[in-house]
Design a protein around this motif. Structure first.
Motif, PDB file in Angstrom:
ATOM      1  N   ILE A   1       1.116  -1.094   0.229  1.00  0.00           N
ATOM      2  CA  ILE A   1      -0.244  -0.005  -0.101  1.00  0.00           C
ATOM      3  C   ILE A   1       1.065   1.810   0.116  1.00  0.00           C
ATOM      4  O   ILE A   1       0.966   2.290  -0.692  1.00  0.00           O
ATOM      5  N   ASN A   2       1.774   1.218   0.726  1.00  0.00           N
ATOM      6  CA  ASN A   2       2.940   2.917   0.905  1.00  0.00           C
ATOM      7  C   ASN A   2       3.472   2.798  -0.766  1.00  0.00           C
ATOM      8  O   ASN A   2       4.008   3.614  -0.985  1.00  0.00           O
ATOM      9  N   LEU A   3       3.890   1.234  -1.350  1.00  0.00           N
ATOM     10  CA  LEU A   3       4.549   1.797  -2.472  1.00  0.00           C
ATOM     11  C   LEU A   3       3.779   2.285  -3.609  1.00  0.00           C
ATOM     12  O   LEU A   3       3.969   3.193  -4.043  1.00  0.00           O
ATOM     13  N   PHE A   4       2.081   2.187  -3.625  1.00  0.00           N
ATOM     14  CA  PHE A   4       1.126   2.593  -4.096  1.00  0.00           C
ATOM     15  C   PHE A   4       0.912   3.728  -4.026  1.00  0.00           C
ATOM     16  O   PHE A   4       0.954   4.722  -4.583  1.00  0.00           O
ATOM     17  N   LEU A   5       0.865   4.068  -2.681  1.00  0.00           N
ATOM     18  CA  LEU A   5       0.655   6.021  -2.375  1.00  0.00           C
ATOM     19  C   LEU A   5       1.659   6.973  -3.077  1.00  0.00           C
ATOM     20  O   LEU A   5       1.756   7.305  -3.295  1.00  0.00           O
ATOM     21  N   SER A   6       2.991   6.138  -2.623  1.00  0.00           N
ATOM     22  CA  SER A   6       3.846   6.954  -2.504  1.00  0.00           C
ATOM     23  C   SER A   6       3.927   7.449  -4.067  1.00  0.00           C
ATOM     24  O   SER A   6       4.216   8.466  -5.220  1.00  0.00           O
ATOM     25  N   LEU A   7       3.850   6.084  -5.343  1.00  0.00           N
ATOM     26  CA  LEU A   7       3.242   6.551  -6.638  1.00  0.00           C
ATOM     27  C   LEU A   7       2.849   7.857  -7.220  1.00  0.00           C
ATOM     28  O   LEU A   7       3.180   8.419  -7.694  1.00  0.00           O
ATOM     29  N   LYS A   8       1.362   7.962  -6.100  1.00  0.00           N
ATOM     30  CA  LYS A   8       1.032   8.202  -6.667  1.00  0.00           C
ATOM     31  C   LYS A   8       1.453   9.514  -6.005  1.00  0.00           C
ATOM     32  O   LYS A   8       1.010  10.605  -6.656  1.00  0.00           O
ATOM     33  N   HIS A   9       1.627  10.093  -5.084  1.00  0.00           N
ATOM     34  CA  HIS A   9       2.450  10.627  -4.904  1.00  0.00           C
ATOM     35  C   HIS A   9       3.183  11.691  -4.711  1.00  0.00           C
ATOM     36  O   HIS A   9       4.399  12.301  -4.605  1.00  0.00           O
ATOM     37  N   ASN A  10       4.208  10.810  -5.998  1.00  0.00           N
ATOM     38  CA  ASN A  10       5.018  10.922  -6.852  1.00  0.00           C
ATOM     39  C   ASN A  10       6.178  11.674  -5.732  1.00  0.00           C
ATOM     40  O   ASN A  10       7.090  12.003  -5.649  1.00  0.00           O
ATOM     41  N   ARG A  11       6.663  10.068  -4.940  1.00  0.00           N
ATOM     42  CA  ARG A  11       8.176  10.358  -3.788  1.00  0.00           C
ATOM     43  C   ARG A  11       8.875  10.356  -4.571  1.00  0.00           C
ATOM     44  O   ARG A  11       8.781   9.241  -5.771  1.00  0.00           O
ATOM     45  N   PRO A  12      10.018  10.134  -4.233  1.00  0.00           N
ATOM     46  CA  PRO A  12      11.048  10.259  -4.615  1.00  0.00           C
ATOM     47  C   PRO A  12      11.751   8.691  -5.043  1.00  0.00           C
ATOM     48  O   PRO A  12      11.650   7.635  -4.134  1.00  0.00           O
ATOM     49  N   TYR A  13      12.134   8.374  -5.983  1.00  0.00           N
ATOM     50  CA  TYR A  13      12.697   7.005  -6.695  1.00  0.00           C
ATOM     51  C   TYR A  13      13.783   6.123  -5.080  1.00  0.00           C
ATOM     52  O   TYR A  13      13.189   4.739  -5.581  1.00  0.00           O
ATOM     53  N   ALA A  14      14.457   6.729  -4.843  1.00  0.00           N
ATOM     54  CA  ALA A  14      14.875   6.213  -3.362  1.00  0.00           C
ATOM     55  C   ALA A  14      14.309   5.059  -2.382  1.00  0.00           C
ATOM     56  O   ALA A  14      14.296   3.758  -1.519  1.00  0.00           O
ATOM     57  N   GLU A  15      12.993   6.440  -2.383  1.00  0.00           N
ATOM     58  CA  GLU A  15      12.010   6.111  -1.259  1.00  0.00           C
ATOM     59  C   GLU A  15      11.331   4.686  -2.006  1.00  0.00           C
ATOM     60  O   GLU A  15      10.830   3.793  -1.032  1.00  0.00           O
ATOM     61  N   ILE A  16      10.538   4.939  -2.971  1.00  0.00           N
ATOM     62  CA  ILE A  16      10.190   3.546  -3.838  1.00  0.00           C
ATOM     63  C   ILE A  16      11.396   2.748  -3.484  1.00  0.00           C
ATOM     64  O   ILE A  16      10.712   1.182  -3.607  1.00  0.00           O
ATOM     65  N   ASP A  17      12.136   2.896  -4.191  1.00  0.00           N
ATOM     66  CA  ASP A  17      13.280   1.537  -4.512  1.00  0.00           C
ATOM     67  C   ASP A  17      13.431   0.520  -2.642  1.00  0.00           C
ATOM     68  O   ASP A  17      13.417  -0.677  -2.977  1.00  0.00           O
ATOM     69  N   GLN A  18      12.922   1.338  -1.719  1.00  0.00           N
ATOM     70  CA  GLN A  18      13.572   1.121   0.177  1.00  0.00           C
ATOM     71  C   GLN A  18      12.652  -0.339   0.031  1.00  0.00           C
ATOM     72  O   GLN A  18      12.500  -1.299   0.956  1.00  0.00           O
ATOM     73  N   ILE A  19      10.795   0.564  -0.310  1.00  0.00           N
ATOM     74  CA  ILE A  19      10.509  -0.409  -0.216  1.00  0.00           C
ATOM     75  C   ILE A  19       9.909  -1.468  -0.169  1.00  0.00           C
ATOM     76  O   ILE A  19       9.326  -1.740  -0.424  1.00  0.00           O
ATOM     77  N   VAL A  20      10.116  -1.118  -1.814  1.00  0.00           N
ATOM     78  CA  VAL A  20      10.289  -2.772  -3.110  1.00  0.00           C
ATOM     79  C   VAL A  20      11.039  -4.240  -2.513  1.00  0.00           C
ATOM     80  O   VAL A  20      10.718  -4.725  -2.198  1.00  0.00           O
ATOM     81  N   LYS A  21      12.350  -3.028  -1.979  1.00  0.00           N
ATOM     82  CA  LYS A  21      13.061  -4.236  -1.188  1.00  0.00           C
ATOM     83  C   LYS A  21      12.479  -4.808   0.267  1.00  0.00           C
ATOM     84  O   LYS A  21      13.661  -5.755   0.708  1.00  0.00           O
ATOM     85  N   ASN A  22      11.873  -3.867   0.666  1.00  0.00           N
ATOM     86  CA  ASN A  22      11.556  -4.484   2.449  1.00  0.00           C
ATOM     87  C   ASN A  22      10.053  -5.651   1.553  1.00  0.00           C
ATOM     88  O   ASN A  22      10.343  -6.627   2.576  1.00  0.00           O
ATOM     89  N   ILE A  23       9.622  -4.784   0.557  1.00  0.00           N
ATOM     90  CA  ILE A  23       8.503  -6.261   0.548  1.00  0.00           C
ATOM     91  C   ILE A  23       9.644  -7.411  -0.502  1.00  0.00           C
ATOM     92  O   ILE A  23       9.206  -8.736   0.049  1.00  0.00           O
ATOM     93  N   GLU A  24      10.551  -7.836  -0.517  1.00  0.00           N
ATOM     94  CA  GLU A  24      10.698  -8.834  -1.178  1.00  0.00           C
ATOM     95  C   GLU A  24      12.140  -9.444   0.115  1.00  0.00           C
ATOM     96  O   GLU A  24      11.589 -10.891   0.332  1.00  0.00           O
TER      97      GLU A  24
END
Length: 331
Positions: A245-268
């Motif tokens: 959910i945080n990943l999609f909300l971050s994409l929606k709010h155009n958060r920095p790539y580094a933040e999104i990358d860290q969320i994906v690593k958390n999921i993995e």
């Protein structure tokens, strides 16, 4: 005449299975049915019967023995193993007919003692699996599910709350969500109830088409998943979906790539850990959920790719980014 129970007891440590001949033949089992129906060795007897079910001379006697055993056996491990053996044999379930399903439903009703509660939860599990396969009327099962109260035996609650979530996913009956919301007041099952409610709101988000409503449902899901984690920090399943959910909300709010990358690593990281935890699990409802988590992980990789490339100059092959963006939102 072979005393079936004594023979199994004497050989259970050295044999993994028993033939009909070793147990004195099928007639010998039917003659001792009053004793064997409530035996601790019922699973061994059931497996012996099922192994030669098509060749039995008195299949009616076999069916009566099976139904009688499921009705009266009070050894929770024996009951659980026997039911598991039976519901995996579709032909046998069909042969047993509605009476077998009604016996399972009846055994859900008695759940005061720990032993009764274990048997009741096993019967509820089996009934759900039969209903999912179209072998049992779903409304008969739903009547049992909606009868679950906040102050139930702890063993029964712990084992049945997941079944409420599975049932809602399948049939979308809102009364099941109301039951879950009542159960959050019981500290013993609060984390499980919160997780299932969080999944309810996530499902709403996935089946809604207006952006405003999608975001609202995601935020609602996030609240319940955070509560599940707060009350049980080991809820790795809740952590997976909260990060999604945080990943999609971050994409929606155009958060920095580094933040999104860290969320994906958390999921993995969490999904990989859960793979080890769920390895060789026998719980029938866990595998489908884990499969979904893996698919979400794959989707998160796509989101990361989009986040990395959406703001770059993509004149060289812009359709690649756009196509993957569209596929992500379709998924």
């Amino acid at each position: 005449m072979v005393n079936v129970e004594d023979y199994i007891r004497s050989n259970i440590g050295i044999k993994t299975s028993f033939s009909l001949d070793e147990l004195g033949g099928e007639d010998n089992i039917w003659e001792q049915s009053n004793t064997l129906s409530n035996s601790r060795f019922l699973p061994e007897i059931i497996r012996t019967i099922l192994d030669k079910y098509d060749l039995l001379k008195k299949k009616t006697d076999a069916n009566e023995f099976i139904k009688s055993s499921i009705k009266v056996n009070n050894h929770f491990m024996a009951f659980s193993e026997s039911v598991e053996e039976l519901i995996n044999e579709e032909y046998v379930v069909n042969s047993l007919g509605n009476e077998f399903e009604n016996i399972l439903l009846e055994r859900i009703n008695n759940r005061k003692s720990d032993q009764e509660a274990y048997i009741a939860s096993t019967a509820l599990d089996a009934s759900l699996r039969l209903a999912l396969n179209g072998k049992l009327n779903k409304y008969m099962l739903l009547a049992k599910l909606t009868d679950i109260k906040e102050k139930e035996n702890e063993i029964f609650l712990n084992k049945s709350i997941r079944l409420l979530g599975v049932s809602f996913e399948q049939w979308r009956e809102l009364e099941l969500v109301n039951i879950l919301k009542n159960l959050v007041n019981n500290p013993i099952v609060e984390p499980d109830a919160c997780f299932e409610i969080g999944m309810y709101y996530l499902l709403n988000a996935l089946t809604t088409f207006e952006e405003e409503n999608i975001i609202l449902e995601l935020e609602n899901s996030k609240i319940w998943l955070e509560r599940a984690i707060k009350t049980d920090e080991d809820r790795s399943d809740a952590q997976v979906y909260l990060n999604i959910i945080n990943l999609f909300l971050s994409l929606k709010h155009n958060r920095p790539y580094a933040e999104i990358d860290q969320i994906v690593k958390n999921i993995e990281n969490i999904v990989n850990k859960r793979q080890y935890w769920l390895f060789n699990t026998s719980s029938s409802w866990l595998s489908p959920r884990y499969t979904a988590e893996v698919e979400w992980l794959k989707l998160s990789y796509e989101v990361r790719y989009i986040a990395e490339n959406i703001n770059k100059e993509s004149w060289f092959e812009p359709w690649i980014v756009l196509e993957r963006l569209i596929d992500t939102f379709k998924a």
